[in-house]
Design a protein around this motif. Structure first.
Motif, PDB file in Angstrom:
ATOM      1  N   HIS A   1       2.584  30.276  14.849  1.00 45.83           N
ATOM      2  CA  HIS A   1       1.362  30.889  14.295  1.00 45.83           C
ATOM      3  C   HIS A   1       0.121  30.015  14.446  1.00 45.83           C
ATOM      4  O   HIS A   1      -0.963  30.421  14.040  1.00 45.83           O
TER       5      HIS A   1
ATOM      6  N   ASN B   1      -6.064  24.530   5.833  1.00 49.78           N
ATOM      7  CA  ASN B   1      -5.045  24.899   6.811  1.00 49.78           C
ATOM      8  C   ASN B   1      -4.364  23.673   7.404  1.00 49.78           C
ATOM      9  O   ASN B   1      -4.849  22.543   7.287  1.00 49.78           O
TER      10      ASN B   1
ATOM     11  N   GLN C   1       5.616  31.091   2.721  1.00 45.71           N
ATOM     12  CA  GLN C   1       6.148  32.415   3.044  1.00 45.71           C
ATOM     13  C   GLN C   1       7.015  32.377   4.288  1.00 45.71           C
ATOM     14  O   GLN C   1       8.138  32.881   4.293  1.00 45.71           O
TER      15      GLN C   1
ATOM     16  N   LEU D   1      -1.884  27.680   9.777  1.00 42.96           N
ATOM     17  CA  LEU D   1      -1.430  28.334   8.546  1.00 42.96           C
ATOM     18  C   LEU D   1      -1.890  27.529   7.338  1.00 42.96           C
ATOM     19  O   LEU D   1      -1.983  26.301   7.396  1.00 42.96           O
TER      20      LEU D   1
ATOM     21  N   GLN E   1       0.062  28.475   1.502  1.00 38.03           N
ATOM     22  CA  GLN E   1       0.701  29.707   1.045  1.00 38.03           C
ATOM     23  C   GLN E   1       1.491  30.372   2.175  1.00 38.03           C
ATOM     24  O   GLN E   1       2.631  30.808   1.991  1.00 38.03           O
ATOM     25  N   GLN E   2       0.899  30.439   3.347  1.00 40.86           N
ATOM     26  CA  GLN E   2       1.566  31.074   4.485  1.00 40.86           C
ATOM     27  C   GLN E   2       2.782  30.269   4.933  1.00 40.86           C
ATOM     28  O   GLN E   2       3.805  30.847   5.311  1.00 40.86           O
TER      29      GLN E   2
END
Length: 633
Positions: free
Chosen positions: A393, A431, A403, A396, A399-400
C-alpha cells in the motif's frame, strides 16, 4: 485468578450426555428452546456459569452434537479456551466425535479433557475398553495427552473430579488478550421487552464498558452499549473470555445478524478475499477442485465463497499445509491469526480448516512466486508483516497498519519504533513508509526529472501536478508529495513556483537547434522597437513547429525578452535601452507626442510599449499623460 475469564466447550456426539453433564457442573439446564426440550437434543449452543472458589470466571458452552447442527457447533466453539470432549461409555467414539475433534483442532483449541459419561450404564471392563478406543482416536492429534475423567452426570459420580481437573487445566491456558481492541462475534440476537435489542457472544479480545460507543461490522452501524450482562447479572464492564450480552441502542433487531461483530475501534477490516493456511481433514471423501464452492465458518459467521489454489488444480487428502485464498460472496470481519473451518456445501462434509494469513488478500497469479510470497506472509515477524502491507500500500497511517496486519496496537507501535530505529521504516507526519520504497521513489523521481529535462531543456522544470499525474499509477499522491518535500529539503530537487527540477539543472537551448535559435534572438534584437509577429521569425526555418511556443516561453521565463502583446516579444536589452532613452529626453510628465519624437515609432508599437512601462511600474497614467515613478520593478 479473580481477574481472569475463560470459556469451556462441551463437545461430542449427540445424546452422549453433554447437557446433563453441564447441568451437573453448573446446576443450569442449557436446553432453553422448546424444540430442544421436546426432541431432547441441543439445537443452539447453551451457556452456563461455572462457579469457582478462587474467583476464576468460567462459562461452559454446551454445543450441539447432531450433524445437522454442525453450523451452531462451529460457532459455539469459536471462542472457547478449553474443550471437554464428551464420549458416552455405552457407545464410545462415534463419527460425530471424530468430526468434532478435527474441527476443534482446526479452530486452534489446544487443551482438552475427555469426559467418559454414563459410566453407571456399563461395567469397569467396558469403561477401560472405551478409554482405550478414545486414546487410539486421539493418537496423532494435539489432544493425544488429554486427561480422562470417568463421570456420570445423573448420579454425580466423578463430577467433582472433573471440576477439579478443569480448574487445574485452566491454569495452563493462555489468557485471552484483554488489552487488545474489543471484539465480540455475535452468535445470538434477540429483543427484551422494555430494553430493546440484545446482542450476545463470547468476547474474543479487549474490554467493553457500559456507555461505550460500538460499531456493528460489516455494516458499519454505530451503536452504544447501554447495558452489559454476564450470565444474567448486570456488570459495568466485560472482558476477553467472558460470555456477554450487550443491550445496544441505536439499532433495531432486524439490523443485526448472527455472524456480525461488535467492535469498539476502527482497527478491524471487513473483507471478501482472505489469504489462508489450511489443512484438510483425514476423512475427506472427495478431492476439492480449484474454485470449488465452499462454506466458510469463521467466528460466528457462515459465508459462501470459492477456494482458489495457486500451486494445484485440486486438493486431495494430505497432511501438508496448503497456502491458498478464499474469495467470499459476503464480507466478513477477520484479523490475522483468526481460525476458520470450511465445509463443502454438497455433498455436505467438513473439508478442512486453518488460520488467516492476510485478512485483505489481493488477486495473485498462479505459480511458485505467489506461494513464496504467502509463505513469507505466514512466517513474518510484526516488522515483516508491517513491511508487507507497506510494500503493498506504499503509505499507511498507524490505524491502517493495525487494520491490514491485524496486530494489536501496542505490538504495531513497538514494531514501528524498532523499524524506524533500524532505518527500515520512515515516519512521514502521521504516515509510515518503507525506507526502500522511499529510496525507490527518490530514484524514480530523479530519473524521470532528468529524462524530462533532457527532452524539454528550455522549460524551467516539470509542473508539480504533471509529475503527480505521471506517477499516479505507481505511487499514491501523499507519498509523491512527501518524497518531493524531502528531496527539496535535502537540496536534491529545486522548486521554482510550481516547477520542479534537479538541483543542478538550468534552462538552456537544445544543442541540436542552438545555432538556429540564437539567430532568432539576434534578429529580434536587430528589429529594435519595430518587432515582427513572433511566428514571422520562423518562416522558412527548419525548426519544428512546436519549437516556437517552447522558445517563446523560454525567453520570457529566463528574462531575455518581454511580452509586448500576445503575438509580439521584445528583447529585454532593447526595451531597457529604449526606456532609458525616453527617461533622458522627457520631463517628469510626458504625452504621446513626446514619446513619438523620442522613439520615432507608430502607435502600433508605442501603445503596447507604454502599457509595458505601466505594468513594470516605471510610469503611471494621469489625465491622458504619463508620469515617471521613482523606480520600477
Amino acid at each position: 485468578m479473580d481477574d481472569t475469564y475463560y470459556t469451556i466447550g462441551m463437545a461430542g456426539h449427540i445424546d452422549h450426555g453433554k447437557t446433563t453433564l453441564t447441568k451437573a457442573l453448573t446446576d443450569v439446564d442449557t436446553d432453553r428452546l422448546k424444540e430442544e426440550k421436546e426432541r431432547n437434543i441441543s439445537i443452539e449452543a447453551g451457556y452456563a456459569p461455572l462457579h469457582t472458589e478462587d474467583g476464576t470466571h468460567v462459562s461452559i458452552v454446551d454445543v450441539p452434537g447432531h450433524e445437522r447442527f454442525i453450523r451452531q457447533m462451529i460457532a459455539g466453539v469459536a471462542g472457547i479456551d478449553l474443550v471437554v470432549l464428551v464420549v458416552a461409555a455405552d457407545e464410545g467414539v462415534m463419527p460425530q466425535t471424530k468430526e468434532h475433534l478435527e474441527i476443534l483442532q482446526f479452530l486452534g483449541i489446544k487443551r482438552c479433557i475427555v469426559a467418559i459419561t454414563k459410566i453407571d450404564r456399563v461395567d469397569e471392563e467396558l469403561q477401560e475398553l472405551v478409554g482405550s478406543d478414545i486414546k487410539e482416536a486421539l493418537t496423532g492429534t494435539i489432544f493425544s495427552d488429554a486427561e480422562m475423567v470417568f463421570v456420570d452426570g445423573v448420579s454425580g459420580k466423578g463430577v467433582e473430579e472433573l471440576r477439579l481437573t478443569i480448574f487445574s487445566a485452566l491454569k495452563q491456558v493462555e489468557f485471552r488478550d484483554r488489552f487488545g481492541s474489543f471484539r465480540l462475534p455475535i452468535d445470538q440476537v434477540f429483543t427484551v421487552q422494555g430494553q430493546g435489542t440484545i446482542a450476545r457472544g463470547t468476547i474474543y479480545e479487549g474490554v467493553v464498558r457500559q456507555g461505550t460507543p460500538l460499531t456493528i461490522l460489516p455494516a458499519g452501524k454505530i451503536v452504544r452499549a447501554r447495558n452489559i450482562q454476564v450470565h444474567h447479572k448486570d456488570v459495568q464492564e466485560a472482558r476477553a473470555g467472558q460470555r456477554t450480552a450487550i443491550n445496544v441502542t441505536g439499532v433495531d433487531r432486524e439490523e443485526i445478524n448472527r455472524g456480525d461483530v461488535l467492535v469498539a475501534s476502527n482497527h478491524f477490516l471487513v473483507s471478501k478475499t482472505i489469504d489462508v493456511a489450511m489443512r484438510l481433514v483425514d476423512g475427506m471423501r472427495h478431492p476439492i477442485k480449484q474454485r470449488a464452492p465452499v462454506k466458510l465458518h469463521i467466528g460466528t459467521s457462515e459465508v459462501m465463497g470459492k477456494i482458489v489454489f495457486f500451486d494445484r488444480n485440486e486438493a486431495q487428502k494430505s497432511p501438508d499445509e496448503i497456502l491458498c485464498q478464499l474469495r467470499l460472496d459476503e464480507e466478513v470481519v477477520v484479523r490475522r491469526g483468526d481460525r476458520f473451518i470450511i465445509r463443502r456445501p454438497t455433498p455436505v462434509e467438513t473439508i478442512g480448516g486453518g488460520w488467516v494469513i492476510d485478512p485483505k488478500g489481493e488477486k495473485y497469479r498462479f505459480g511458485a512466486k505467489t506461494i513464496k510470497m504467502l509463505e513469507q506472509k505466514k512466517e513474518g515477524t510484526p516488522e515483516d508483516l508491517i513491511s508487507t502491507v507497506l510494500h503493498e500500500h506504499t503509505l499507511l497511517n498507524e490505524q491502517q497498519i493495525i487494520q491490514f496486519t491485524s496486530l494489536d496496537k501496542s505490538v504495531v507501535l513497538e514494531a514501528l519504533n524498532r523499524g524506524i530505529q533500524a532505518e527500515r521504516f520512515i515516519r512521514t507526519g502521521k504516515n509510515f513508509v518503507l525506507t526502500n520504497t522511499f529510496d525507490k521513489g527518490k530514484e524514480s523521481l530523479v530519473e524521470f526529472l532528468e529524462s524530462y529535462q533532457q527532452q524539454n531543456p528550455m522549460r524551467p522544470g516539470i509542473n508539480k501536478a504533471e509529475l503527480r499525474q505521471h506517477f499516479r499509477d505507481t505511487f499514491p499522491k501523499p507519498f509523491i508529495d512527501f518524497v518531493i518535500t524531502e528531496m527539496v529539503e535535502q537540496k536534491m530537487v529545486k522548486q521554482q513556483e510550481q516547477y520542479l527540477a534537479t538541483a543542478d539543472f538550468h534552462q538552456h537551448l537544445p544543442p541540436r537547434w542552438k545555432a538556429r535559435l540564437e539567430e532568432i534572438i539576434e534578429q529580434l534584437k536587430a528589429d529594435g522597437l519595430q518587432i515582427r509577429k513572433w511566428e514571422e521569425y520562423f518562416v522558412g526555418s527548419p525548426l519544428p513547429e512546436e519549437m516556437g511556443g517552447e522558445f517563446k516561453n523560454y525567453l520570457l521565463q529566463t528574462g531575455q525578452a518581454y511580452a509586448l502583446t500576445e503575438e509580439m516579444l521584445i528583447d529585454r536589452q532593447v526595451f531597457l535601452d529604449a526606456v532609458e532613452k525616453l527617461r533622458r529626453h522627457t520631463d517628469e510628465t510626458f504625452g504621446l507626442q513626446d514619446v513619438k519624437e523620442v522613439w520615432n515609432i507608430s502607435r502600433k508599437y508605442m501603445i503596447p510599449l507604454l502599457e509595458l512601462l505601466d505594468q513594470w511600474e516605471w510610469t503611471i497614467r494621469e489625465d491622458g499623460s504619463r508620469r515617471w515613478l521613482p523606480s520600477g520593478k
